[in-house]
Design a protein around this motif. Sequence first.
Motif, PDB file in Angstrom:
ATOM      1  N   ASP A 117      42.649  -3.293 -21.036  1.00  0.00           N
ATOM      2  CA  ASP A 117      42.797  -2.171 -21.968  1.00  0.00           C
ATOM      3  C   ASP A 117      42.712  -0.832 -21.256  1.00  0.00           C
ATOM      4  OD1 ASP A 117      43.240  -1.038 -24.423  1.00  0.00           O
ATOM      5  OD2 ASP A 117      41.279  -1.515 -25.276  1.00  0.00           O
ATOM      6  N   VAL A 118      43.201   0.188 -21.925  1.00  0.00           N
ATOM      7  CA  VAL A 118      43.115   1.559 -21.444  1.00  0.00           C
ATOM      8  C   VAL A 118      41.997   2.285 -22.177  1.00  0.00           C
ATOM      9  CG1 VAL A 118      45.558   1.651 -20.848  1.00  0.00           C
ATOM     10  CG2 VAL A 118      44.833   2.344 -23.144  1.00  0.00           C
ATOM     11  N   LEU A 125      44.037   2.926 -17.346  1.00  0.00           N
ATOM     12  CA  LEU A 125      43.182   1.755 -17.199  1.00  0.00           C
ATOM     13  C   LEU A 125      41.704   2.094 -17.385  1.00  0.00           C
ATOM     14  CD1 LEU A 125      43.219  -1.298 -16.519  1.00  0.00           C
ATOM     15  CD2 LEU A 125      42.923  -0.644 -14.115  1.00  0.00           C
ATOM     16  N   SER A 126      41.035   1.315 -18.221  1.00  0.00           N
ATOM     17  CA  SER A 126      39.658   1.589 -18.609  1.00  0.00           C
ATOM     18  C   SER A 126      38.663   0.927 -17.657  1.00  0.00           C
ATOM     19  CB  SER A 126      39.406   1.076 -20.029  1.00  0.00           C
ATOM     20  OG  SER A 126      38.028   1.076 -20.328  1.00  0.00           O
ATOM     21  N   PRO A 127      37.764   1.688 -17.033  1.00  0.00           N
ATOM     22  CA  PRO A 127      36.717   1.068 -16.221  1.00  0.00           C
ATOM     23  C   PRO A 127      35.867   0.081 -17.013  1.00  0.00           C
ATOM     24  CG  PRO A 127      36.814   3.417 -15.800  1.00  0.00           C
ATOM     25  CD  PRO A 127      37.714   3.158 -16.973  1.00  0.00           C
ATOM     26  N   ARG A 128      35.590   0.393 -18.268  1.00  0.00           N
ATOM     27  CA  ARG A 128      34.802  -0.538 -19.080  1.00  0.00           C
ATOM     28  C   ARG A 128      35.532  -1.867 -19.249  1.00  0.00           C
ATOM     29  NH1 ARG A 128      32.366   1.179 -24.867  1.00  0.00           N
ATOM     30  NH2 ARG A 128      31.030   2.373 -23.446  1.00  0.00           N
ATOM     31  N   ALA A 129      36.837  -1.798 -19.504  1.00  0.00           N
ATOM     32  CA  ALA A 129      37.614  -3.032 -19.667  1.00  0.00           C
ATOM     33  C   ALA A 129      37.630  -3.837 -18.379  1.00  0.00           C
ATOM     34  CB  ALA A 129      39.036  -2.701 -20.103  1.00  0.00           C
ATOM     35  N   VAL A 130      37.773  -3.163 -17.243  1.00  0.00           N
ATOM     36  CA  VAL A 130      37.766  -3.855 -15.956  1.00  0.00           C
ATOM     37  C   VAL A 130      36.405  -4.490 -15.708  1.00  0.00           C
ATOM     38  CG1 VAL A 130      37.946  -3.547 -13.448  1.00  0.00           C
ATOM     39  CG2 VAL A 130      39.552  -2.375 -14.973  1.00  0.00           C
ATOM     40  N   SER A 131      35.338  -3.752 -15.991  1.00  0.00           N
ATOM     41  CA  SER A 131      33.984  -4.272 -15.783  1.00  0.00           C
ATOM     42  C   SER A 131      33.719  -5.495 -16.650  1.00  0.00           C
ATOM     43  CB  SER A 131      32.964  -3.172 -16.099  1.00  0.00           C
ATOM     44  OG  SER A 131      31.647  -3.655 -15.966  1.00  0.00           O
ATOM     45  N   GLU A 132      34.084  -5.409 -17.922  1.00  0.00           N
ATOM     46  CA  GLU A 132      33.848  -6.531 -18.829  1.00  0.00           C
ATOM     47  C   GLU A 132      34.652  -7.762 -18.409  1.00  0.00           C
ATOM     48  OE1 GLU A 132      34.736  -4.983 -22.677  1.00  0.00           O
ATOM     49  OE2 GLU A 132      32.815  -3.918 -22.866  1.00  0.00           O
ATOM     50  N   LEU A 172      36.241   3.468 -11.672  1.00  0.00           N
ATOM     51  CA  LEU A 172      37.144   2.423 -11.200  1.00  0.00           C
ATOM     52  C   LEU A 172      36.961   2.156  -9.709  1.00  0.00           C
ATOM     53  CD1 LEU A 172      40.534   3.121 -13.018  1.00  0.00           C
ATOM     54  CD2 LEU A 172      39.116   1.073 -13.219  1.00  0.00           C
ATOM     55  N   MET A 173      36.797   3.200  -8.939  1.00  0.00           N
ATOM     56  CA  MET A 173      36.609   3.019  -7.502  1.00  0.00           C
ATOM     57  C   MET A 173      35.306   2.289  -7.197  1.00  0.00           C
ATOM     58  SD  MET A 173      37.967   6.722  -6.164  1.00  0.00           S
ATOM     59  CE  MET A 173      37.470   6.413  -4.476  1.00  0.00           C
ATOM     60  N   LYS A 174      34.253   2.606  -7.933  1.00  0.00           N
ATOM     61  CA  LYS A 174      32.981   1.909  -7.730  1.00  0.00           C
ATOM     62  C   LYS A 174      33.104   0.423  -8.064  1.00  0.00           C
ATOM     63  CE  LYS A 174      28.062   2.069  -8.811  1.00  0.00           C
ATOM     64  NZ  LYS A 174      27.954   0.602  -8.938  1.00  0.00           N
ATOM     65  N   LEU A 175      33.764   0.129  -9.173  1.00  0.00           N
ATOM     66  CA  LEU A 175      33.969  -1.268  -9.550  1.00  0.00           C
ATOM     67  C   LEU A 175      34.755  -2.017  -8.482  1.00  0.00           C
ATOM     68  CD1 LEU A 175      34.839  -0.917 -13.330  1.00  0.00           C
ATOM     69  CD2 LEU A 175      33.011  -2.357 -12.402  1.00  0.00           C
ATOM     70  N   ARG A 358      45.195 -11.386 -20.835  1.00  0.00           N
ATOM     71  CA  ARG A 358      44.901 -10.029 -21.279  1.00  0.00           C
ATOM     72  C   ARG A 358      43.632 -10.026 -22.113  1.00  0.00           C
ATOM     73  NH1 ARG A 358      46.693  -9.405 -26.717  1.00  0.00           N
ATOM     74  NH2 ARG A 358      48.151 -11.036 -27.401  1.00  0.00           N
ATOM     75  N   ASP A 359      43.105  -8.836 -22.332  1.00  0.00           N
ATOM     76  CA  ASP A 359      41.940  -8.704 -23.194  1.00  0.00           C
ATOM     77  C   ASP A 359      42.388  -8.245 -24.580  1.00  0.00           C
ATOM     78  OD1 ASP A 359      42.556  -6.048 -22.795  1.00  0.00           O
ATOM     79  OD2 ASP A 359      40.752  -5.545 -21.667  1.00  0.00           O
ATOM     80  N   ALA A 360      41.476  -7.708 -25.371  1.00  0.00           N
ATOM     81  CA  ALA A 360      41.780  -7.395 -26.773  1.00  0.00           C
ATOM     82  C   ALA A 360      42.764  -6.236 -26.939  1.00  0.00           C
ATOM     83  CB  ALA A 360      40.489  -7.083 -27.533  1.00  0.00           C
ATOM     84  N   GLN A 361      42.857  -5.326 -25.963  1.00  0.00           N
ATOM     85  CA  GLN A 361      43.827  -4.221 -26.006  1.00  0.00           C
ATOM     86  C   GLN A 361      43.647  -3.312 -27.221  1.00  0.00           C
ATOM     87  OE1 GLN A 361      46.506  -3.826 -23.483  1.00  0.00           O
ATOM     88  NE2 GLN A 361      45.073  -5.196 -22.450  1.00  0.00           N
ATOM     89  N   THR A 362      42.422  -3.073 -27.601  1.00  0.00           N
ATOM     90  CA  THR A 362      42.139  -2.284 -28.800  1.00  0.00           C
ATOM     91  C   THR A 362      42.713  -0.872 -28.713  1.00  0.00           C
ATOM     92  OG1 THR A 362      40.107  -3.548 -29.129  1.00  0.00           O
ATOM     93  CG2 THR A 362      40.313  -1.463 -30.330  1.00  0.00           C
ATOM     94  N   ASN A 363      42.408  -0.175 -27.626  1.00  0.00           N
ATOM     95  CA  ASN A 363      42.910   1.197 -27.477  1.00  0.00           C
ATOM     96  C   ASN A 363      44.412   1.221 -27.228  1.00  0.00           C
ATOM     97  OD1 ASN A 363      40.392   2.450 -27.801  1.00  0.00           O
ATOM     98  ND2 ASN A 363      39.896   2.205 -25.634  1.00  0.00           N
TER      99      ASN A 363
END
Length: 388
Positions: A117-118, A125-132, A172-175, A358-363
């Motif tokens: 998700d974004v 691209l969402s850091p939260r989505a990547v982390s989850e 994103l870079m930290k992840l 893919r994930d839920a893609q809510t946003n």
Amino acid sequence: MDFKETIQFIQEKFKSKDFIPLHNPIFEGNERKYVMDTLDSTFVSSVGRYVDRAEEMISQISQTQRAIAVVNGTAGIQVALRLVGVNPGDEVLTQALTFVATANAIQYNGAQPVFLDVDYDTMGLSPRAVSEFLEEFGERRETGTFNRKTGKRIAACIPMHTFGFPVHLDELMKLCRDWNIPLIEDAAESLGSEYRGKPTGSFGKVGVFSFNGNKIVTSGGGGMIVTQEEEIGILGKHLTTTAKVPHAYEYFHDQMGYNFRMPNLNAALLCAQLEQLSYFLDRKRRLAAEYSTFFESQGIIFRKELENTKANYWLMCVELGSLEDRNFFLEKTNGKKVMTRPIWQLMYRLPMYDHCQRDAQTNAEFLEQRIVNIPSSVTQEYQLVNSK
């Protein structure tokens, strides 16, 4: 709302009731002079001083160590993936809310995209989505990070700076560092944009720009790979010039390369355009400010840059209240020859990518139904008078 005031405002701003394109290139500098120079020199193909000069200019603008000119941004992403070690059978984390070139370049390498998700605020691209996703599916091994569901190696992460709005790069870079996943910036749309005072494209292991005919600067067709790592830059230049080993007359290629060189003719056009980049950015920001004031008066959300970022406002956009509002807006504006376009259909809606994880893609789904691009060219009253 019938959007009559919106149409009138845009027509007045662009001084036209004829067709108003989404983004029209402006050739008011040294374009003709430099292109004619290449014709006079006969160096119109992939060898010539304008190619070298364009690479030097982009390296300075992006504050990177090396820049490699290529035929287009898609080819640039394709090569960038190989440069960071993406192999057939690998997976690449990216966003579904993007132009198809991002996903296509992944598949050209025999890899497969994983669509995450974004963020609502950046549309990137969402850091939260990547982390989850990584917490649920990621598995660290000595040979890299793997997807527990598919067993495939996650070989790269590609955020795209949508319409020139920078993603949340710090997170994103930290992840990516924590999970040992190379980050490639799809900066195709964001030349001139900044994140915390630094140019987009300079943060990832590799960045890629596009100079297609509708971009903020154009070479007709063309792109640029940038990197802070000298060895990656040398290899990138080698691969994009057919991996030919230098020799006075022998033809020996030491690995599979690509004929992705930007012609000198296109590079000449690009150099002239890059000389005007600061001018283009300034005028587009003025237009964005006027749009912002107008749409606020209409009760419509105009998308603006976030704190600690500077957007190039390549394609400006509004957020409508619903899918029905979006469709009505598109119908009314295009019916009056004011070109507007919806944001892209999500990649997993396309037949070649409907099988991808893919994930839920809510946003992403929320934005897909509401975001519309509006005419974003430098308006006539701001165009540079050619005195060169």
